[in-house]
Motif scaffolding. Structure first.
Motif: not given
Length: 217
Positions: A27, A30-31, A102, A105, A149, A196-197, A205
């Protein structure tokens, strides 16, 4: 016996198909930015081991076009695979490991271009093809999964990821179209910058991913 004591909780965990497995995430930010929550999901809620080399700024492709262990998805996967050489086949026992991709980004940074060559790992397409092809040698269908993502990435890159997941029989989930994690859904799932989340997004998630991974493996 109370369902809430330690033995009861362990019993609940062990009924999950990914209980006791080693979860690896390839990732990016975002990870990394949500690492504590993601680690808690797999270690505390599902009783898994968890490892990731995810770092903010990592793209799919390598900057030098070589399948080295640099700052990319290709590099992360090679670091994982290099461990397999040290501990032989135990590393990729399909009953013990789950691999989650994942990435995305940084599609507009290094290694994000398009290419007709599936072997050019400096491009997003070539890097995805390299990663999915390589992991398919070690893990049966379902033990490697793709998480697309929830960002407005290059539509071609997204289509290529879906196509390559299908080619190598890698189950995938699109967080935008299948999980409703997108910018303007009224739940503040994505940060204002759109990259980003946000806190609500990563909680959503967590509600989805653990159950989905357990379902597809």
């Amino acid at each position: 016996m109370s369902i809430y004591n330690k033995n009861g909780i362990d019993l609940i965990k062990s009924s999950n198909p990914i209980y006791g497995k080693h979860v690896w995430i390839i990732g990016d930010s975002n990870t990394q930015y949500n690492l504590d929550k993601i680690r808690s999901l797999f270690e505390d809620d599902y009783g898994c081991e968890f490892t990731t080399y995810a770092t903010a700024g990592f793209p799919w492709g390598t900057e030098n076009g070589k399948d080295t262990e640099d700052d990319s998805a290709v590099g992360q996967l090679n670091r994982i695979c290099s461990q397999a050489e040290n501990i032989e086949s135990e590393m990729f026992d399909e009953d013990k490991h789950v691999f989650i991709f994942m990435m995305g980004t940084n599609q507009t940074s290094g290694g994000s271009g398009s290419s007709d060559s599936p072997d050019d790992v400096s491009t997003c397409y070539g890097a995805m093809n390299y990663c999915f092809k390589k992991i398919s040698r070690y893990a049966r269908s379902g033990n490697a999964v793709g998480v697309i993502i929830p960002l407005e990435i290059n539509p071609t890159d997204k289509e290529n990821q879906i196509s390559l997941c299908k080619k190598y029989a890698i189950p995938y989930i699109d967080l935008m179209t299948q999980c409703r994690i997108y910018q303007d859904n009224g739940h503040n799932y994505i940060t204002d910058g759109g990259n980003h989340m946000a806190a609500n997004g990563i909680m959503h998630w967590k509600r989805i991913i653990g159950k989905w991974v357990a379902y597809v493996i």
